[in-house]
Scaffold this motif. Structure first.
Motif, PDB file in Angstrom:
ATOM      1  N   GLN A 253       8.004  17.023   3.572  1.00  0.00           N
ATOM      2  CA  GLN A 253       7.185  16.627   4.400  1.00  0.00           C
ATOM      3  C   GLN A 253       5.976  15.246   4.086  1.00  0.00           C
ATOM      4  O   GLN A 253       5.749  14.416   4.877  1.00  0.00           O
ATOM      5  CB  GLN A 253       6.599  17.659   5.352  1.00  0.00           C
ATOM      6  CG  GLN A 253       7.602  18.580   5.950  1.00  0.00           C
ATOM      7  CD  GLN A 253       8.329  18.039   6.943  1.00  0.00           C
ATOM      8  OE1 GLN A 253       9.238  17.327   7.017  1.00  0.00           O
ATOM      9  NE2 GLN A 253       7.896  18.166   8.290  1.00  0.00           N
ATOM     10  N   PHE A 254       5.336  15.791   3.017  1.00  0.00           N
ATOM     11  CA  PHE A 254       4.206  14.905   2.645  1.00  0.00           C
ATOM     12  C   PHE A 254       4.748  13.386   2.654  1.00  0.00           C
ATOM     13  O   PHE A 254       4.360  12.631   3.185  1.00  0.00           O
ATOM     14  CB  PHE A 254       3.661  15.276   1.289  1.00  0.00           C
ATOM     15  CG  PHE A 254       2.459  14.599   0.999  1.00  0.00           C
ATOM     16  CD1 PHE A 254       1.253  15.060   1.414  1.00  0.00           C
ATOM     17  CD2 PHE A 254       2.676  13.729   0.025  1.00  0.00           C
ATOM     18  CE1 PHE A 254       0.204  14.366   1.095  1.00  0.00           C
ATOM     19  CE2 PHE A 254       1.657  13.068  -0.380  1.00  0.00           C
ATOM     20  CZ  PHE A 254       0.237  13.260   0.137  1.00  0.00           C
ATOM     21  N   PHE A 255       5.659  13.224   1.828  1.00  0.00           N
ATOM     22  CA  PHE A 255       6.232  11.670   1.488  1.00  0.00           C
ATOM     23  C   PHE A 255       6.850  11.220   2.878  1.00  0.00           C
ATOM     24  O   PHE A 255       6.854  10.025   3.058  1.00  0.00           O
ATOM     25  CB  PHE A 255       7.114  11.746   0.526  1.00  0.00           C
ATOM     26  CG  PHE A 255       6.069  11.989  -0.927  1.00  0.00           C
ATOM     27  CD1 PHE A 255       5.539  11.089  -1.366  1.00  0.00           C
ATOM     28  CD2 PHE A 255       6.259  13.342  -1.419  1.00  0.00           C
ATOM     29  CE1 PHE A 255       4.613  11.194  -2.669  1.00  0.00           C
ATOM     30  CE2 PHE A 255       5.456  13.301  -2.883  1.00  0.00           C
ATOM     31  CZ  PHE A 255       4.719  12.423  -3.115  1.00  0.00           C
ATOM     32  N   THR A 256       7.453  12.184   3.472  1.00  0.00           N
ATOM     33  CA  THR A 256       8.214  11.587   4.852  1.00  0.00           C
ATOM     34  C   THR A 256       6.946  11.044   5.885  1.00  0.00           C
ATOM     35  O   THR A 256       7.304   9.945   6.237  1.00  0.00           O
ATOM     36  CB  THR A 256       8.790  12.676   5.490  1.00  0.00           C
ATOM     37  OG1 THR A 256       9.951  13.248   4.673  1.00  0.00           O
ATOM     38  CG2 THR A 256       9.570  12.067   6.724  1.00  0.00           C
ATOM     39  N   TRP A 257       6.084  11.821   5.832  1.00  0.00           N
ATOM     40  CA  TRP A 257       4.858  11.506   7.171  1.00  0.00           C
ATOM     41  C   TRP A 257       4.031  10.311   6.663  1.00  0.00           C
ATOM     42  O   TRP A 257       3.694   9.499   7.470  1.00  0.00           O
ATOM     43  CB  TRP A 257       4.491  12.701   7.696  1.00  0.00           C
ATOM     44  CG  TRP A 257       5.333  13.475   8.443  1.00  0.00           C
ATOM     45  CD1 TRP A 257       6.315  14.383   7.959  1.00  0.00           C
ATOM     46  CD2 TRP A 257       5.519  13.241  10.018  1.00  0.00           C
ATOM     47  NE1 TRP A 257       7.086  14.840   9.242  1.00  0.00           N
ATOM     48  CE2 TRP A 257       6.384  13.946  10.249  1.00  0.00           C
ATOM     49  CE3 TRP A 257       4.904  12.366  10.824  1.00  0.00           C
ATOM     50  CZ2 TRP A 257       6.911  14.174  11.614  1.00  0.00           C
ATOM     51  CZ3 TRP A 257       5.278  12.510  12.023  1.00  0.00           C
ATOM     52  CH2 TRP A 257       6.198  13.497  12.522  1.00  0.00           C
ATOM     53  N   ILE A 258       3.785  10.175   5.377  1.00  0.00           N
ATOM     54  CA  ILE A 258       3.237   8.939   4.819  1.00  0.00           C
ATOM     55  C   ILE A 258       4.136   7.868   5.286  1.00  0.00           C
ATOM     56  O   ILE A 258       3.242   6.758   5.942  1.00  0.00           O
ATOM     57  CB  ILE A 258       3.123   9.058   3.194  1.00  0.00           C
ATOM     58  CG1 ILE A 258       2.039   9.754   2.739  1.00  0.00           C
ATOM     59  CG2 ILE A 258       2.705   7.661   2.925  1.00  0.00           C
ATOM     60  CD1 ILE A 258       1.580   9.857   1.415  1.00  0.00           C
ATOM     61  N   ALA A 259       5.273   7.796   5.015  1.00  0.00           N
ATOM     62  CA  ALA A 259       6.194   6.517   5.574  1.00  0.00           C
ATOM     63  C   ALA A 259       6.100   6.474   7.209  1.00  0.00           C
ATOM     64  O   ALA A 259       5.956   5.086   7.711  1.00  0.00           O
ATOM     65  CB  ALA A 259       7.647   6.830   5.363  1.00  0.00           C
ATOM     66  N   LEU A 260       6.215   7.555   8.027  1.00  0.00           N
ATOM     67  CA  LEU A 260       6.068   7.248   9.452  1.00  0.00           C
ATOM     68  C   LEU A 260       4.973   6.937  10.062  1.00  0.00           C
ATOM     69  O   LEU A 260       4.640   6.137  10.655  1.00  0.00           O
ATOM     70  CB  LEU A 260       6.574   8.560  10.029  1.00  0.00           C
ATOM     71  CG  LEU A 260       7.997   9.105   9.851  1.00  0.00           C
ATOM     72  CD1 LEU A 260       8.056  10.674  10.313  1.00  0.00           C
ATOM     73  CD2 LEU A 260       8.804   8.109  10.694  1.00  0.00           C
ATOM     74  N   PHE A 261       3.895   7.201   9.254  1.00  0.00           N
ATOM     75  CA  PHE A 261       2.351   7.085   9.623  1.00  0.00           C
ATOM     76  C   PHE A 261       2.189   5.505   9.340  1.00  0.00           C
ATOM     77  O   PHE A 261       1.595   4.524  10.209  1.00  0.00           O
ATOM     78  CB  PHE A 261       1.433   7.757   8.963  1.00  0.00           C
ATOM     79  CG  PHE A 261       0.229   7.795   9.535  1.00  0.00           C
ATOM     80  CD1 PHE A 261      -0.257   8.331  10.844  1.00  0.00           C
ATOM     81  CD2 PHE A 261      -1.180   7.390   8.899  1.00  0.00           C
ATOM     82  CE1 PHE A 261      -1.263   8.250  11.510  1.00  0.00           C
ATOM     83  CE2 PHE A 261      -2.461   7.305   9.647  1.00  0.00           C
ATOM     84  CZ  PHE A 261      -2.558   7.859  11.022  1.00  0.00           C
ATOM     85  N   ALA A 262       2.742   5.010   8.244  1.00  0.00           N
ATOM     86  CA  ALA A 262       2.714   3.394   7.848  1.00  0.00           C
ATOM     87  C   ALA A 262       3.435   2.583   8.795  1.00  0.00           C
ATOM     88  O   ALA A 262       3.004   1.779   9.340  1.00  0.00           O
ATOM     89  CB  ALA A 262       3.148   3.287   6.331  1.00  0.00           C
ATOM     90  N   MET A 263       4.480   3.122   9.174  1.00  0.00           N
ATOM     91  CA  MET A 263       5.265   2.506  10.363  1.00  0.00           C
ATOM     92  C   MET A 263       4.611   2.369  11.738  1.00  0.00           C
ATOM     93  O   MET A 263       4.606   1.256  12.294  1.00  0.00           O
ATOM     94  CB  MET A 263       6.649   3.208  10.175  1.00  0.00           C
ATOM     95  CG  MET A 263       7.639   2.404  11.432  1.00  0.00           C
ATOM     96  SD  MET A 263       9.192   3.391  11.473  1.00  0.00           S
ATOM     97  CE  MET A 263       8.914   4.733  12.750  1.00  0.00           C
ATOM     98  N   TRP A 264       4.110   3.517  12.171  1.00  0.00           N
ATOM     99  CA  TRP A 264       3.482   3.300  13.405  1.00  0.00           C
ATOM    100  C   TRP A 264       2.059   2.892  13.496  1.00  0.00           C
ATOM    101  O   TRP A 264       1.976   1.941  14.493  1.00  0.00           O
ATOM    102  CB  TRP A 264       3.120   4.801  13.724  1.00  0.00           C
ATOM    103  CG  TRP A 264       4.298   5.727  14.306  1.00  0.00           C
ATOM    104  CD1 TRP A 264       5.589   5.179  14.537  1.00  0.00           C
ATOM    105  CD2 TRP A 264       4.413   7.126  14.093  1.00  0.00           C
ATOM    106  NE1 TRP A 264       6.635   6.443  14.666  1.00  0.00           N
ATOM    107  CE2 TRP A 264       5.785   7.665  14.306  1.00  0.00           C
ATOM    108  CE3 TRP A 264       3.560   8.033  13.474  1.00  0.00           C
ATOM    109  CZ2 TRP A 264       6.206   8.682  14.494  1.00  0.00           C
ATOM    110  CZ3 TRP A 264       4.251   9.354  13.552  1.00  0.00           C
ATOM    111  CH2 TRP A 264       5.461   9.751  14.051  1.00  0.00           C
TER     112      TRP A 264
END
Length: 441
Positions: A253-264
């Motif tokens: 989850q940690f590395f997944t949501w770093i990516a999503l936050f950057a995208m948003w």
């Protein structure tokens, strides 16, 4: 899920009704994700300031989710049940925030309303995850989370397209007049507030909840544990008893949501710069880019709505771990490709890959986790699990602005590529997770 009783199998329409509230919840989240950076930029924020302004979202989640999870675990009302009081309260507050957000006249006001909006959405959303564990036998849990993902996708598609719909179909002004928020965005948030409340109310009125197996014992334990100190001790003490599967999923989850936050945060600025040739948030080209990002986000959410029902089939044929690994790697490579694309139509292709990843992100980790949690602590642990969604967002909020300013020379698309690498790494880490339950529809 460790439970002493087998739950009755629910019909398709019962799954539909209990999940329908997510249509409205994601309506709110999609409007927030696609338009918050646009609103901040229009009100004068610099690109390197955006991550800090976005911190409201993960910080409220960090505070609200475990507390709401704990409270909903320890609530029982003869008429309203356990989770539904929180669905209703959160929906009411979120709808008010959605009406306030596009009327922000200053940057500080928009940031403050984002705090309120995200806290309210979290109050509604957190118990929905536990709702699946409460009502569904393990054999139906993957299907239950998939139904939620379907409504998340449908709600997000419509919400993401609303500014473009108002501009192109209803000829509403898309101009940031006098530094204010365009009417297309304002009307979209008004519609979102109404849809959020009505959708959640549908689930509240059409779904039922079973009381605790031993209601007298439940009430006695609740009475014995009353008091803020006892509640906080119980909330934070649970970290030491975290199931092993949950700890392993935390890294994914940690590395997944770093990516999503950057995208948003950075897709609007990246597309405005790379494709529309502007970094001026007051320009018509920037506002046009904002509408196009809504279309891009509609594509990834639409793909996720369809993929939500296909992924469980692949999970049964292989494993939930393998499906999640492949989906995250596809999503990561897709995000990286945005860095290299300068044609707006071509930007829709990587959104297909992101949509496949998003469908799995919303389904597989929760299905894996539900099988490892004790039934009477489902709401609490689902809330704690959200820590591993919001902590990486807080980290991103603190460091991404530094990266874009000092390493990427203000080039937002580079931050998306960094996010893509992070998501692919999350896919690899999924292989280390222990999934003890057999995937089922």
């Amino acid at each position: 899920m460790h439970s002493s009783s087998i739950k009755p199998r629910l019909s398709f329409w019962q799954l539909w009704n209990m999940s329908f509230g997510f249509f409205g919840i994601q309506f709110g989240f999609a409007l927030q994700n696609a338009n918050t950076s646009r609103i901040f930029s229009t009100l004068g924020a610099n690109p390197d300031e955006l991550p800090l302004l976005w911190l409201a979202a993960p910080v409220t989640g960090l505070l609200v989710q475990p507390i709401i999870g704990y409270l909903s675990d320890n609530t029982w009302h003869a008429k309203w049940g356990r989770r539904r009081p929180f669905f209703f309260l959160g929906a009411l507050l979120a709808s008010i925030a959605l009406f306030l957000m596009p009327n922000s006249s200053a940057l500080w006001m928009a940031a403050a309303v984002l705090w309120m909006m995200d806290a309210a959405i979290n109050i509604s959303m957190e118990p929905f995850r536990a709702f699946v564990g409460d009502k569904l036998d393990p054999s139906q849990q993957t299907a239950g989370f998939a139904m939620q993902t379907f409504f998340i996708g449908c709600g997000a598609v419509i919400a993401s397209l609303l500014p473009t719909f108002f501009a192109d179909v209803l000829n509403v002004s898309n101009v940031a007049a006098n530094g204010g928020i365009p009417d297309t965005v304002r009307y979209s948030f008004y519609a979102g507030g109404a849809v959020f409340f009505i959708s959640v109310l549908w689930t509240v009125l059409t779904s039922t909840e079973a009381p605790p197996e031993n209601l007298e014992q439940f009430r006695a334990e609740r009475a014995a544990s009353r008091g803020l100190g006892a509640a906080l001790k119980d909330i934070f003490g649970g970290f030491r008893r975290m199931p092993k599967t949950m700890a392993q999923l935390a890294f994914v989850q940690f590395f997944t949501w770093i990516a999503l936050f950057a995208m948003w945060i950075y897709t609007t600025n990246a597309v405005a710069d790379n494709v529309f040739g502007t970094t001026d948030a007051q320009s018509s080209a920037f506002q046009e880019a904002g509408n196009w990002v809504g279309t891009m986000f509609a594509v990834y959410n639409g793909v996720s709505a369809l993929a939500a029902f296909i992924l469980p089939v692949f999970a049964r044929a292989t494993s939930r771990k393998m499906v999640h690994t492949v989906c995250l790697i596809i999503g990561g490579l897709s995000l990286i490709s945005v860095f290299m694309i300068t044609d707006k139509q071509m930007l829709l292709l990587p959104m297909i890959g992101v949509g496949i990843a998003w469908a799995s992100i919303l389904t597989m980790p929760y299905a894996i986790l539900a099988g490892a949690l004790p039934a009477h602590r489902m709401g609490y642990y689902m809330g704690v699990f959200n820590f591993f969604v919001v902590i990486p967002q807080i980290v991103s909020g603190i460091v991404l602005g530094f990266f874009i300013k000092h390493f990427f020379n203000g080039h937002a698309a580079s931050t998306l590529a960094l996010g893509g690498i992070s998501m692919a790494l999350a896919g690899v880490l999924t292989l280390l997770v222990k999934d003890s339950a057999k995937p089922a529809g």
